[in-house]
Design a protein around this motif. Structure first.
Motif, PDB file in Angstrom:
ATOM      1  N   PHE A   1       2.467   1.710  -3.569  1.00 18.76           N
ATOM      2  CA  PHE A   1       1.493   2.228  -4.541  1.00 18.76           C
ATOM      3  C   PHE A   1       1.142   3.686  -4.242  1.00 18.76           C
ATOM      4  N   ARG A   2       1.039   3.992  -2.955  1.00 15.49           N
ATOM      5  CA  ARG A   2       0.718   5.375  -2.590  1.00 15.49           C
ATOM      6  C   ARG A   2       1.840   6.316  -3.025  1.00 15.49           C
TER       7      ARG A   2
ATOM      8  N   PHE B   1       1.736   6.637  -6.812  1.00 11.23           N
ATOM      9  CA  PHE B   1       0.587   7.423  -7.255  1.00 11.23           C
ATOM     10  C   PHE B   1       0.852   8.918  -7.051  1.00 11.23           C
TER      11      PHE B   1
ATOM     12  N   ASP C   1       0.835  -1.209   0.000  1.00 12.61           N
ATOM     13  CA  ASP C   1       0.000   0.000   0.000  1.00 12.61           C
ATOM     14  C   ASP C   1       0.869   1.258   0.000  1.00 12.61           C
TER      15      ASP C   1
END
Length: 441
Positions: free
Chosen positions: A428-429, A432, A425
């Motif tokens: 990906f954060r 992003f 997580d």
């Protein structure tokens, strides 16, 4: 404001411990799921049956009904079990690709041959008229005949020899076995009784009796569920020639006698009485009595269903023995889809999916909430609440048990960004945010 500042100053040690808590629960889920999955490859695949059937408390009926047959009543119905065996047989043949010889062997295990045959050159004098001997001496018991063209003694599989019938047939040879097991003539036998014809007849009857005593599995099932008076009872209708003795019951205006009260009906009556008492039980004494009654019912259920379940297991074990090494390499045959297999698979796949998600920190919040919901359902099967009987074991809990503690821990994890602290997580954060264009003024 003070609380917000404290939250922002969460220590590194707390972060590490919370992440370790998430990893520990994830590993527990994954390992438990892998163990259950591995058991599916063996002869006795894992099932949630025992856990669900032991459910107690306000949600008892819901969880027990997930098995499809909470009281094992299906095991006491011949047609239900017999039809399941037929479906299993078809799946077994298709999965392992049995050849004609193996199919014939499997069918003989299940149903048996139409008749038993043994070579016999000729009939001895006393049974030269075999039909008359069977009619008069054996009271038309077994369907025994002589195939003169093939020189074979034939016994219909539907009428296996009874002990007294075997004794009479052996006696027709005027022979007996001595203490050493040798065939000798009886004391009052006529001269020359020990001859090849008499010896062949004696051995033929022994062979037929041995063959017929090895009942096929369907016959064994029929004997237990329809032929055992201790289990199924004995019922007779009164008429002019016969008047039963025991107390009568009225059925469709006709008098019906229950000669013997079967254990299966007794078990059904115990279940009905328990359900009626369960609705009225309020006091501690009534609840304790209910718990004791339930233990007796379970003992009765195990005693009745156990032999049928063992019979089914024995059938599958015997069928597996005929397989070649290559066929065994194909793995176990697919299980029949039932409410029980669906419930078991749902628990297993939940563990296999949620465990890795928690370990790698992917969709962590969603996985934690889903895991909490799963464990909450486990908790509600036998909740440690007042008045709810608890299963025997080393754990003693009141309101809170291990499952509920893990539920609370997972909900706590769901409200923290543990996947961002350590997990996919966070990656990906970061990716992003990195991919976003800078804001223009």
């Amino acid at each position: 404001m003070r609380l917000v500042n404290d939250w922002k100053r969460i220590s590194l040690a707390a972060v590490i411990l919370i992440v370790l808590l998430r990893l520990s629960i994830g590993w527990q889920f994954l390992y438990e799921g892998l163990w259950k999955y591995d058991q599916l490859k063996g002869p006795n695949p894992w099932s949630a049956e025992g856990y669900l059937k032991a459910a107690q408390g306000p949600f008892r009926d819901h969880f027990r009904n997930m098995t499809g047959d909470p009281d094992d009543l299906g095991w006491f119905d011949f047609d239900t079990v017999n039809n399941r065996w037929t479906r299993w047989r078809d799946t077994f043949v298709a999965h392992y690709g049995l050849n004609e010889k193996q199919v014939a062997t499997l069918d003989q295990l299940l149903t048996g041959p139409k008749d038993y045959r043994v070579s016999l050159p000729q009939l001895p004098p006393k049974v030269a008229e075999l039909d008359r001997f069977v009619r008069d001496e054996l009271r038309s018991g077994p369907k025994l005949s002589y195939d003169a063209a093939r020189k074979q003694l034939v016994l219909d599989a539907s009428t296996p020899l009874k002990p007294d019938e075997t004794t009479l047939l052996l006696a027709a040879s005027d022979l007996k076995r001595n203490e050493q097991g040798e065939l000798v003539a009886k004391e009052n036998a006529p001269e020359g009784a020990l001859n090849d014809v008499s010896r062949a007849w004696y051995l033929a009857i022994e062979t037929l009796d041995s063959q017929a005593s090895k009942l096929p599995y369907r016959s064994k099932l029929l004997a237990q569920l329809k032929g055992d008076p201790d289990k199924v009872g004995v019922i007779a209708k009164a008429d002019q020639r016969y008047a039963p003795v025991m107390g009568t019951e009225r059925s469709d205006g006709k008098t019906v006698e229950m000669i013997k009260y079967g254990e299966i009906q007794e078990y059904k009556d115990m279940l009905a009485a328990y359900k009626a008492a369960e609705k009225k039980a309020k006091t501690d004494f009534e609840l304790a009595h209910l718990e004791a009654t339930w233990a007796k019912i379970q003992a009765k259920r195990t005693g009745l269903a156990g032999p049928i379940k063992a019979l089914e297991k024995s059938l599958k074990d015997d069928a597996t023995k005929m397989l070649t090494r290559e066929q065994l390499g194909r793995g176990p045959a697919p299980r029949e889809v039932t409410p029980l297999t669906k419930a078991s698979d749902m628990a297993m796949w939940s563990l296999l999916i949620l465990g890795p998600l928690l370990l790698v920190g992917l969709c962590t919040r969603l996985a934690a909430v889903a895991g909490a919901a799963m464990l909450l359902s486990f908790y509600l099967v036998v909740p440690p609440w007042p008045g709810v009987p608890q299963p025997p074991g080393p754990e003693h809990s009141f309101i809170v048990n291990k499952n509920l503690i893990e539920v609370i821990a997972l909900l706590a994890i769901a409200f923290m960004p543990t996947g961002s602290w350590f997990g996919l997580d966070g990656i990906f954060r970061w990716l992003f945010r990195r991919g976003k264009a800078p804001a223009t003024k």
